[in-house]
Design an enzyme around this catalytic site. Structure first.
Site, PDB file in Angstrom:
ATOM      1  CG  ASP A 192     -96.406 -45.970  39.456  1.00  0.00           C
ATOM      2  OD1 ASP A 192     -95.752 -46.401  40.424  1.00  0.00           O
ATOM      3  OD2 ASP A 192     -95.858 -45.634  38.386  1.00  0.00           O
ATOM      4  CB  THR A 193     -97.042 -41.735  43.552  1.00  0.00           C
ATOM      5  OG1 THR A 193     -98.343 -42.082  44.009  1.00  0.00           O
ATOM      6  CG2 THR A 193     -96.745 -40.300  43.931  1.00  0.00           C
ATOM      7  N   GLY A 218     -90.592 -40.664  51.771  1.00  0.00           N
ATOM      8  CA  GLY A 218     -90.152 -40.232  50.442  1.00  0.00           C
ATOM      9  C   GLY A 218     -89.690 -38.780  50.422  1.00  0.00           C
ATOM     10  CG  ASP A 249     -94.142 -36.703  52.568  1.00  0.00           C
ATOM     11  OD1 ASP A 249     -94.575 -36.370  51.443  1.00  0.00           O
ATOM     12  OD2 ASP A 249     -94.701 -37.545  53.290  1.00  0.00           O
ATOM     13  CE  LYS A 258     -98.192 -37.319  52.087  1.00  0.00           C
ATOM     14  NZ  LYS A 258     -97.196 -38.382  52.121  1.00  0.00           N
ATOM     15  CG  HIS A 286     -99.728 -37.237  45.752  1.00  0.00           C
ATOM     16  ND1 HIS A 286     -99.414 -36.537  46.877  1.00  0.00           N
ATOM     17  CD2 HIS A 286     -98.977 -38.352  45.792  1.00  0.00           C
ATOM     18  CE1 HIS A 286     -98.491 -37.188  47.561  1.00  0.00           C
ATOM     19  NE2 HIS A 286     -98.211 -38.296  46.926  1.00  0.00           N
TER      20      HIS A 286
HETATM   21  P1  IMP Z   1     -95.206 -45.242  44.792  1.00  0.00           P
HETATM   22  O1  IMP Z   1     -95.690 -45.343  43.389  1.00  0.00           O
HETATM   23  O2  IMP Z   1     -96.298 -44.934  45.789  1.00  0.00           O
HETATM   24  O3  IMP Z   1     -94.334 -46.388  45.201  1.00  0.00           O
HETATM   25  O4  IMP Z   1     -94.268 -43.945  44.840  1.00  0.00           O
HETATM   26  C1  IMP Z   1     -93.099 -43.817  44.061  1.00  0.00           C
HETATM   27  C2  IMP Z   1     -92.106 -42.916  44.786  1.00  0.00           C
HETATM   28  O5  IMP Z   1     -92.659 -41.584  44.859  1.00  0.00           O
HETATM   29  C3  IMP Z   1     -91.843 -43.317  46.227  1.00  0.00           C
HETATM   30  O6  IMP Z   1     -90.743 -44.146  46.332  1.00  0.00           O
HETATM   31  C4  IMP Z   1     -91.574 -42.000  46.904  1.00  0.00           C
HETATM   32  O7  IMP Z   1     -90.217 -41.694  46.765  1.00  0.00           O
HETATM   33  C5  IMP Z   1     -92.392 -41.010  46.113  1.00  0.00           C
HETATM   34  N1  IMP Z   1     -93.663 -40.742  46.793  1.00  0.00           N
HETATM   35  C6  IMP Z   1     -94.867 -41.319  46.549  1.00  0.00           C
HETATM   36  N2  IMP Z   1     -95.809 -40.799  47.332  1.00  0.00           N
HETATM   37  C7  IMP Z   1     -95.183 -39.881  48.096  1.00  0.00           C
HETATM   38  C8  IMP Z   1     -95.630 -39.009  49.124  1.00  0.00           C
HETATM   39  O8  IMP Z   1     -96.815 -38.983  49.510  1.00  0.00           O
HETATM   40  N3  IMP Z   1     -94.702 -38.211  49.649  1.00  0.00           N
HETATM   41  C9  IMP Z   1     -93.404 -38.201  49.288  1.00  0.00           C
HETATM   42  N4  IMP Z   1     -92.919 -39.007  48.363  1.00  0.00           N
HETATM   43  C10 IMP Z   1     -93.806 -39.838  47.758  1.00  0.00           C
END
Ligand code: IMP
Length: 193
Positions: free
Chosen positions: A70-71, A151, A153, A173, A178
């Site tokens: 999760d990000t 996303g 980026d 990248k 992260h």
């Molecule tokens: P997820 O947990 O990987 O689904 O990320 C959650 C949200 O964070 C995504 O919908 C993106 O909007 C944003 N996100 C995650 N990773 C990245 C990245 O590497 N670059 C840009 N946006 C990111």
């Protein structure tokens, strides 16, 4: 002997990346590979919480050891927003363009543009849960640049670069991102097992 583990995603880009690093030592299965079409709820208010929910869901319902990520993008001037809500900042549509536009609007005229991406990976193996983290520091640009990645980026410039993530190729990248950093820690752990 080849060991199997599920990565709780159907994102082909993420799977490819992991499979390249794992080589022959681990067979990485996707949710599709195990016949899981569930809409796994992400109801926690932390990245850790959501990653653990997803990995546990697979372990409990499908019996496989599993990891999930999760990000979030944390912007200092916005008190850490969009954070854990990054995917749905502009609403439930998960629309990257709308999310980015809202972020730039909320940052209009703001001098402190410091931000960071943070990824948490939860690994559920048997009864054990392990967490792995990756962070990249950077700043929010005043307008989008580049068309690579996804996303946020185009509006995130890592501190160790002169260009946004969207202006870098995938390898550049991944080397500093992260998710790249969290993934490297996870694989380091799995490859030593
Ligand atoms: P997820 O947990 O990987 O689904 O990320 C959650 C949200 O964070 C995504 O919908 C993106 O909007 C944003 N996100 C995650 N990773 C990245 C990245 O590497 N670059 C840009 N946006 C990111």
């Amino acid at each position: 002997m080849e060991r199997k583990i599920v990565f709780a995603t159907n994102n082909r880009h993420k799977l490819q990346e992991l499979r390249r690093i794992a080589g022959d030592s681990w067979k990485i299965l996707s949710l599709e590979d195990i016949g899981c079409n569930d809409d796994i709820p992400e109801t926690a208010d932390t990245l850790e919480g959501n990653a653990v929910i997803k990995a546990r869901w697979v372990k409990e319902k499908y019996g496989y050891d599993c990891f999930a990520d999760d990000t979030g993008l944390m912007v200092d001037a916005l008190g850490g927003a969009p954070g854990v809500y990054s995917a749905r900042y502009a609403g439930d549509g998960h629309d990257s363009q709308a999310n980015m536009s809202l972020l730039l609007k909320n940052m209009e005229g703001v001098a402190n543009r410091a931000a960071r991406f943070r990824t948490v990976i939860a690994l559920v193996q048997g009864n054990e849960v392990h967490l792995f983290e990756g962070v990249v520091e950077g700043s929010i640009t005043t307008s989008p640049a580049g068309c690579g990645g996804f996303g946020y980026d185009p509006v995130f410039k890592p501190a160790e670069s002169d260009v946004t993530f969207a202006e870098m190729d995938a390898d550049a990248k991944n080397a500093i991102s992260h998710r790249g950093r969290a993934t490297a820690r996870l694989m380091d752990y799995l490859l030593k097992k």
